[in-house]
Design a protein around this motif. Structure first.
Motif, PDB file in Angstrom:
ATOM      1  N   HIS A 736     -11.384   0.672  -0.292  1.00  0.00           N
ATOM      2  CA  HIS A 736     -10.625   1.189  -1.430  1.00  0.00           C
ATOM      3  C   HIS A 736      -9.213   0.593  -1.435  1.00  0.00           C
ATOM      4  CE1 HIS A 736      -9.733   4.045  -4.562  1.00  0.00           C
ATOM      5  NE2 HIS A 736      -8.665   4.473  -3.909  1.00  0.00           N
ATOM      6  N   LEU A 740      -7.276  -1.836  -4.110  1.00  0.00           N
ATOM      7  CA  LEU A 740      -5.954  -1.523  -4.675  1.00  0.00           C
ATOM      8  C   LEU A 740      -4.978  -2.648  -4.395  1.00  0.00           C
ATOM      9  CD1 LEU A 740      -5.439   2.255  -3.795  1.00  0.00           C
ATOM     10  CD2 LEU A 740      -6.252   1.253  -5.923  1.00  0.00           C
ATOM     11  N   ARG A 753      -3.834   0.394 -10.908  1.00  0.00           N
ATOM     12  CA  ARG A 753      -4.006   1.218  -9.704  1.00  0.00           C
ATOM     13  C   ARG A 753      -3.918   2.702 -10.047  1.00  0.00           C
ATOM     14  NH1 ARG A 753      -1.782  -2.683  -6.464  1.00  0.00           N
ATOM     15  NH2 ARG A 753       0.324  -2.237  -7.130  1.00  0.00           N
ATOM     16  N   GLN A 757      -6.817   5.657  -9.859  1.00  0.00           N
ATOM     17  CA  GLN A 757      -6.709   6.851  -9.033  1.00  0.00           C
ATOM     18  C   GLN A 757      -6.516   8.110  -9.868  1.00  0.00           C
ATOM     19  OE1 GLN A 757      -4.370   5.979  -5.186  1.00  0.00           O
ATOM     20  NE2 GLN A 757      -3.601   4.505  -6.684  1.00  0.00           N
ATOM     21  N   SER A 758      -6.634   7.959 -11.182  1.00  0.00           N
ATOM     22  CA  SER A 758      -6.308   9.095 -12.047  1.00  0.00           C
ATOM     23  C   SER A 758      -7.456  10.089 -12.162  1.00  0.00           C
ATOM     24  CB  SER A 758      -5.903   8.594 -13.436  1.00  0.00           C
ATOM     25  OG  SER A 758      -7.032   8.004 -14.059  1.00  0.00           O
ATOM     26  N   CYS A 760      -8.795  12.100 -10.197  1.00  0.00           N
ATOM     27  CA  CYS A 760      -8.480  13.400  -9.632  1.00  0.00           C
ATOM     28  C   CYS A 760      -7.517  14.161 -10.536  1.00  0.00           C
ATOM     29  CB  CYS A 760      -7.871  13.195  -8.251  1.00  0.00           C
ATOM     30  SG  CYS A 760      -7.585  14.711  -7.368  1.00  0.00           S
TER      31      CYS A 760
ATOM     32  N   GLY B  55      -1.432   9.047  -7.033  1.00  0.00           N
ATOM     33  CA  GLY B  55      -2.132   8.559  -5.839  1.00  0.00           C
ATOM     34  C   GLY B  55      -1.221   7.720  -4.971  1.00  0.00           C
ATOM     35  N   TYR B  83      -1.510  16.020  -3.462  1.00  0.00           N
ATOM     36  CA  TYR B  83      -1.888  14.683  -3.009  1.00  0.00           C
ATOM     37  C   TYR B  83      -2.011  14.430  -1.508  1.00  0.00           C
ATOM     38  CZ  TYR B  83      -2.065  12.941  -7.717  1.00  0.00           C
ATOM     39  OH  TYR B  83      -2.437  12.727  -9.003  1.00  0.00           O
ATOM     40  N   ILE B  86      -5.129  13.284  -0.117  1.00  0.00           N
ATOM     41  CA  ILE B  86      -5.572  11.919  -0.411  1.00  0.00           C
ATOM     42  C   ILE B  86      -4.764  10.916   0.414  1.00  0.00           C
ATOM     43  CG2 ILE B  86      -5.784  10.170  -2.211  1.00  0.00           C
ATOM     44  CD1 ILE B  86      -5.947  12.594  -4.189  1.00  0.00           C
ATOM     45  N   THR B  87      -3.438  11.121   0.420  1.00  0.00           N
ATOM     46  CA  THR B  87      -2.589  10.090   1.020  1.00  0.00           C
ATOM     47  C   THR B  87      -2.616  10.105   2.547  1.00  0.00           C
ATOM     48  OG1 THR B  87      -0.727  11.568   0.735  1.00  0.00           O
ATOM     49  CG2 THR B  87      -1.025   9.870  -0.915  1.00  0.00           C
TER      50      THR B  87
END
Lengths: 1122, 219
Positions: A736, A740, A753, A757-758, A760, B55, B83, B86-87
């Protein structure tokens, strides 16, 4: 040399014509030819001088004499250059003791002060000081030339090729004189040695030119020495005759002697380790828990010999007598005793061998199927069956949803699974009964046979057992058994925590680690590669079974894959995530998409009747309760609300359970807390689902956000149920991130990018819209990113106060449960979006516009558990045994280190801390490295093996020095001294025995020798005591002849002096065997070559061994007064 | 070291040819100025409002340190509470962290401790962290004093800087310092492991450090 002239001429001509004038001039200069380097011999000498200049050894300052034991403890350095003499290539090396800067400076300073009086000519050359230096006799480790001549710096000239050997005297002399010329020209007084004969003989001749003198280094190397020279008296004769001074004023010769005795037989303390019985657990005598037992220790005694050296330093020749008839040199009377150990070269360490065998599988290229197919006979009916089984398996792969009704219990499947493997029972590498044991070891939860009705119950139990079993690691259990020192336990716990943090492996006693150990065991004891392939296949089948039947993998921690663990463990964690997701999905009764709803409705009807009804019951119950809930939240005062929202899940759990008592508890008890809330919500959404199309009723509410109301409508703002972001294993993440990263750093790239990732964000927006009809982006932002909602200034002050209050009251602040800090507290609060949210066409606005009001449940799944599970299963299935082994290596290493640390701590290995630390840091480095590198693991295993050997040595040595027969009243209270002596032996190459023969350690060593002597000569204890052969068996003729033989041999051997004790008790045995080596250093200050010459140091070193006798002399002569 | 090579710092960031690659992560609460800070460093530009990061995003900059080209791949993260799940997955591969708070925002400062815990949990222990108090140009609105920042940094064992992306204060210094710390740590812990030096492997790899996990299924 006309040739060279031409050579010189040529290159300049090639240069540009501009320079030609100059070139011509130069060419004239080059016409001068240098005849000094004409011959090979001259060139050789010139080269030597050049090197001496390079190494800055010309006009070498004398060095201070070495300090006590500096030869052994100091650091030695070496400089090497290759030189050529005709077609002979030599390595020309300079070996020297490096002096620490400070000490040499100090000494040179003090020297300088002295020098004011002593002028250049009278400085004592280093070599003189070295020859007479008594402080460094018999260094424990040093270059042999240093040992023989006592030198702290010297040159060697050694032929490079084994074939080229200096075997004629003329060649030796030629080299020696060449070196003399070079060294003389350079005014360098450091000795130089030239190797003669074959390399192994270590035969050298050497010379050193000192101002006003020269030293000849001579050496003889003989297999046998004439008997008249095999003792001190004879050697003194040799020395004196060599000095050639027979005149009366011969000063006394000072003598240093060292005898070394070898102890090879450890009679009383044979190697204590018994190799563990590997076949034990398949016989069923030992529990299957033994599968994770790692063997440890050495097969053979890791200590082979003990060498005792008895030293008499600095005697005068008048003081002692040693000749063919009598000797003063009784080892028990020697003032210095030192001991060194001879270790067994390869003691065959069990753990090391065990692991190495496992790692070896990495070199195999076969796939699992290939390995297993080999076993099946050609044209066998079994094969066809197998093929159809494989196709069945493939069908299974593509089957979208497994039907559950056909598989009643795990035990059935286990047996059917083994039937699926294409082995005839007698062909199977792992017999069925054993396989069952291993599988039960891997999956302890499978022990309880379960039916479909009580599956949930079992799972419940299983999850609780998981948590307990992960707490009690095998190590801690093991330790409580040993339970010797509590501090050790603490140390272990500390180290375990450290290991778990440092190594990229898997938790102790996790399924992954157990799999590693089981495969290791199978490889070692049951069929090697074939067994591994067999078990791996079984494992994959079980994985698929568990996925299809929604059994969690036991002993794999829940939650998203932990990037700090190895990839295989992450994959299993991922599978668990998928199973969890599936369970959630299905237990709730609704999939995220319309398809899955249908499918699950079917499956409900077919196999989950009881559950279905209970779910329905709960539906009804919580529809009622949900409205209650809402009101409660509204009416309650602040404290209660905070509590209620924090414990919202608990509340709902209680309610649903109340509503659906029949069978519901079974179901609900097992699900996760978050699931609970979802469960409740599903009901809400289920309610809404029917009317969704007609009016927009709120769906997917989680909890109300305290005191926050929609800006447009003034309604309570609800935090929606959201989809969890999908868990990822590190390879997915990397992929992933790579995608990116490939988009580059441009603004467009950034935008793409963000869009990628939008998903979510959009999902969350949709959920929010569904839960809050009539909401606007500002509402969403107030929940999601509160700092992007700017409250107008006039209300800010007032708000801050409230904010603080909120912060105090809010129990938790995760988006799922709690209230937002800093959120506006009254519906009338006015504000606006932050500047960045107002950028026209920005991501957030765009996403908001595109988001439809869809509850999380009905959205497209962010995490497709079916797809991901199949990916994991495919990944596992496509692994070759070699890859499996490599992927499990970190776990196996982890277990091995724990084992090692445990053993090392229990045996109190000296310096174990640093050893273990190195091991851990090395292991951390290797396990974190990706891709996995088997070479690095092999290196790591070598390190583990080394540590194992050290531990085994410690065990061995300690048992030797503490065994019962050695215990005596005098030893009491001396344990500490012996302990430290043992520790020193393990860490140092040579250890001095405190107090010599009289010290506690010395006494033990003495006893050891006595016992060994007795057993070697086959004398029984009683025999010696009784003196008569009444009870003891009379010595048989063979023994007699043996004894005689021995005695005869001794007499004949030029080495074997009758030792003093045997002399006195003629028939009785001496305590010590004949020394295996005797060393003598004879030194004197004698004028040479003429009586009127300067008095100069002379030295002779002698080493007498069984068939290797060496005399090395350094004889100085005055070159001025000859 | 870098001050001597100032001109070199402006080298083309997209250059694929480098000796080392460091992966850095900027973390901190929402709207403390992470993206602005990164743009100031990488592009030397400032806009008062960047779109809130969704993100994770990144920029690249190549710097020189002791005649070695060091490529910095700097990942910018979204600060919203949603977030971290995720991060944090990206933490494992990072060699350095810039933990940022906003000196005009108490809450962002209070969250530093939590961020630090996150780093401890999700990264290898040899990752280096620098604490950054951003927006120090807004002296009028300051609510977190420099002393408090320092104190917290000491308590957490981090280096501390106050910066302003807007006024370009200390921006470069922060990165230089972080690179220095990483280099020091590296030469300390690795006795010049040859695998660390990258010339041949493809540049898209997140990190070349053997201590870091990278991945890729090997089948």
């Amino acid at each position: 040399m006309s040739l060279s002239g031409e050579d010189m001429d040529n290159p300049p001509r090639r240069t540009s014509s501009k320079d030609s004038a100059i070139v011509d001039d130069e060419a004239d200069v080059f016409e001068i030819t240098d005849f000094t380097t004409a011959s090979e011999w001259e060139r050789f000498i010139a080269r030597l001088e050049e090197i001496l200049h390079e190494w800055k050894l010309v006009n070498h300052e004398p060095r201070p004499p070495a300090m006590k034991n500096q030869y052994a403890n100091g650091t030695w350095a070496e400089k090497t250059e290759e030189v050529i003499f005709a077609d002979f290539r030599f390595m020309f090396s300079y070996l020297y003791l490096t002096t620490t800067e400070t000490s040499s400076q100090e000494i040179s300073k003090s020297k300088r002060e002295d020098q004011e009086e002593v002028d250049e000519e009278h400085k004592t050359p280093t070599v003189y000081l070295d020859i007479m230096n008594f402080d460094n006799d018999f260094p424990s480790r040093a270059h042999y030339l240093c040992r023989w001549y006592g030198l702290q710096e010297f040159f060697t000239l050694i032929p490079v090729s084994e074939k080229q050997v200096i075997d004629s005297e003329s060649r030796a002399k030629l080299l020696l004189s060449s070196a003399s010329v070079a060294f003389g020209n350079s005014n360098c007084s450091i000795p130089v040695f030239i190797q003669l004969q074959q390399k192994w003989r270590k035969l050298f001749t050497g010379t050193s030119l000192v101002r006003g003198g020269s030293i000849e280094f001579e050496m003889s190397h003989l297999k046998r020495l004439p008997p008249q020279y095999c003792h001190l008296a004879g050697l003194l004769d040799v020395f004196k005759s060599k000095l050639g001074c027979v005149y009366i004023s011969m000063p006394t010769v000072s003598v240093a002697v060292r005898f070394t005795y070898k102890l090879q037989d450890w009679i009383e303390s044979a190697w204590p380790q018994m190799p563990p019985d590997f076949s034990s657990f398949c016989d069923g005598e030992v529990g299957y828990g033994d599968i994770d037992f790692l063997p440890f220790g050495a097969c053979t005694d890791p200590i082979s010999e003990l060498h005792l050296s008895c030293t008499w330093p600095c005697l005068s020749e008048d003081m002692i007598v040693e000749n063919s008839m009598y000797s003063d040199l009784d080892p028990l009377q020697a003032p210095q005793w030192t001991v060194r150990l001879q270790m067994t070269e390869d003691p065959q360490c069990l753990l090391g061998v065990f692991l190495r065998d496992f790692l070896k599988l990495c070199e195999r290229h076969e796939s699992t199927d290939e390995v297993l197919k080999k076993v099946i006979g050609d044209g066998d009916a079994e094969k066809d069956k197998a093929a159809s089984d494989i196709s069945n398996a493939l069908h299974k792969l593509t089957e979208p949803v497994p039907s559950l009704s056909s598989i009643p219990s795990i035990s059935n499947v286990m047996s059917s699974a083994s039937a699926r493997i294409k082995f005839k029972p007698e062909d199977a590498p792992i017999p069925d009964s054993l396989l069952d044991k291993i599988l039960y070891f891997l999956f302890p939860d499978a022990k309880i046979p379960r039916s479909s009705t009580d599956q949930k119950m079992n799972k419940n139990k299983q999850s609780s057992s998981t948590s307990t079993s992960s707490l009690s690691s095998p190590v801690s259990e093991h330790e409580s058994d040993l339970g010797e020192v509590k501090a050790n336990g603490e140390k272990m716990a500390e180290l375990n925590a450290e290991l778990a943090k440092q190594l990229k492996s898997a938790p102790v006693d996790s399924l992954t680690q157990r799999l590693g150990l089981a495969l290791c065991k199978v490889n070692h004891s049951f069929g090697g590669l074939l067994g591994v392939a067999h078990l791996w296949q079984e494992f994959i089948l079980e994985m698929r079974f568990r996925w299809e039947n929604k059994h969690f993998l036991s002993d794999i921690e829940k939650g998203a894959p932990n990037m700090g663990s190895c990839l295989l463990h992450q994959k299993l964690q991922m599978l668990n995530c998928c199973i969890e997701c599936k369970v959630k999905r299905e237990s709730v009764g609704y999939g995220y998409g319309p398809d899955s709803v249908n499918i699950h409705d079917q499956s409900f009807d077919s196999s989950y009747d009881d559950r279905d009804s209970s779910a329905r019951a709960s539906k009804v119950a919580s529809i009622v309760s949900s409205s209650d809930d809402d009101e409660e939240f509204f009416d309650a005062d602040d404290d209660e609300v905070a509590k209620a929202s924090a414990q919202g899940e608990k509340n709902s759990e209680g309610k649903t359970n109340k509503g659906a008592e029949s069978g519901q508890t079974d179901m609900k008890g097992s699900t996760e807390p978050s699931e609970e809330s979802q469960g409740r919500d599903s009901v809400v959404s289920a309610d809404g689902q029917f009317q969704d199309s007609i009016t927009h009723r709120p769906v997917g509410r989680l909890v109300p956000m305290k005191n926050v109301f929609l800006l447009a409508t003034g309604e309570q703002l609800y935090i929606p149920v959201t989809q969890e972001p999908s868990p990822m294993t590190e390879d997915m993440l990397e992929e992933h991130a790579e995608v990116l990263a490939k988009l580059g750093t441009s603004a467009e790239g950034s935008q793409i990018r963000a869009r990628m990732q939008s998903a979510c964000l959009v999902s969350d927006m949709e959920s929010f819209k569904a839960a809050n009809p009539g909401c606007i982006l500002e509402d969403f932002v107030r929940w999601y990113s509160p700092r992007d909602y700017v409250v107008d200034d006039d209300v800010e002050a007032e708000e801050e106060v409230e904010m603080e209050q909120e912060q105090q009251s809010a129990g938790s602040d995760t988006p799922a449960t709690g209230e937002r800090k800093g959120s506006v507290s009254s519906p009338a609060k006015r504000g606006r979006l932050s500047q960045r949210m107002q950028i026209p066409g920005n991501m957030w606005v765009e996403a908001w516009q595109s988001a439809k009001a869809v509850s999380a449940r009905r959205q497209k799944r962010l995490f497709d558990d079916t797809k991901e599970a199949e990916k994991v299963l495919h990944y596992l299935a496509s692994m070759k045994p070699a890859e499996v082994v490599l992927h499990l290596m970190p776990c196996v290493i982890h277990a091995a280190i724990i084992k090692l640390v445990e053993e090392a701590i229990n045996t109190c290995v000296p310096n174990s801390k640093s050893m273990i630390d190195t091991l851990i840091s090395r292991a951390a480095k290797v396990t974190r490295n990706f891709p996995l590198d088997k070479k690095k693991y092999a290196e790591l295993l070598r390190l583990i093996e080394l540590a194992e050997t050290v531990t085994a040595r410690t065990t061995s040595l300690r048992s030797k020095f503490t065994s019962d027969h050695l215990a005596s009243p005098e030893q009491e209270g001396k344990e500490e001294e012996i302990e430290s002596f043992v520790n020193n032996l393990l860490t140092q190459s040579e250890v001095a025995v405190k107090g010599g023969a009289c010290g506690p350690a010395g006494a033990i060593i003495h006893k050891m020798f006595i016992t060994a002597q007795k057993s070697n000569n086959m004398i029984l204890d009683d025999e010696e005591q009784d003196g008569e052969g009444g009870a003891a068996p009379t010595p048989t003729p063979t023994i007699l002849t043996l004894g005689e033989d021995r005695r005869n041999r001794r007499k004949n051997s030029n080495l074997s002096l009758p030792s003093p004790s045997s002399e006195s008790k003629s028939t009785a045995l001496s305590d010590f065997p004949a020394p295996c080596a005797r060393e003598y250093i004879l030194r004197a200050m004698v004028p040479r070559p003429a009586p009127y010459s300067k008095v100069l140091p002379q030295r002779m070193y002698c080493l007498l061994m069984e068939s290797d006798n060496r005399i090395a002399g350094a004889f100085t002569s005055d070159t001025t007064f000859q | 070291m870098a001050s001597a090579n100032d001109s070199k710092w402006q080298k083309d960031a997209a250059d694929q040819n480098f000796d080392y690659m460091f992966k850095l992560l900027i973390i901190g609460n929402s709207s403390v100025g992470k993206t602005s800070f990164l743009f100031r460093y990488a592009d030397d530009s400032f806009t008062s409002a960047f779109v809130s990061t969704v993100g994770i995003d990144f920029k690249v900059k190549t710097v020189f340190r002791q005649d070695k080209r060091v490529k910095l791949q700097i990942w910018d993260t979204a600060g919203q509470e949603r977030y971290p799940t995720i991060t944090t997955a990206y933490y494992r591969g990072a060699m350095g962290f810039l933990l940022m708070y906003d000196i005009t925002n108490e809450e962002s400062f209070n969250a530093v401790q939590d961020w630090c815990t996150q780093i401890k949990t999700y990264s290898w222990d040899n990752a280096q962290v620098v604490l950054v108090g951003n927006k120090c140009d807004l002296e009028d609105e300051r609510v977190v004093s420099t002393e408090r920042g320092k104190q917290l940094a000491d308590q957490l064992g981090l280096e501390f800087f106050e910066t302003s992306a807007k006024e370009n204060i200390n921006v470069k210094a922060v990165f230089e310092r972080l690179v220095d710390i990483i280099c020091d740590k590296m030469s300390e812990s690795l006795d010049a492991d040859p695998t660390l030096v990258n010339n041949t492997t493809k540049s898209t790899r997140l990190t070349e450090n053997p201590n870091m996990n990278s991945s890729g299924c090997s089948c």
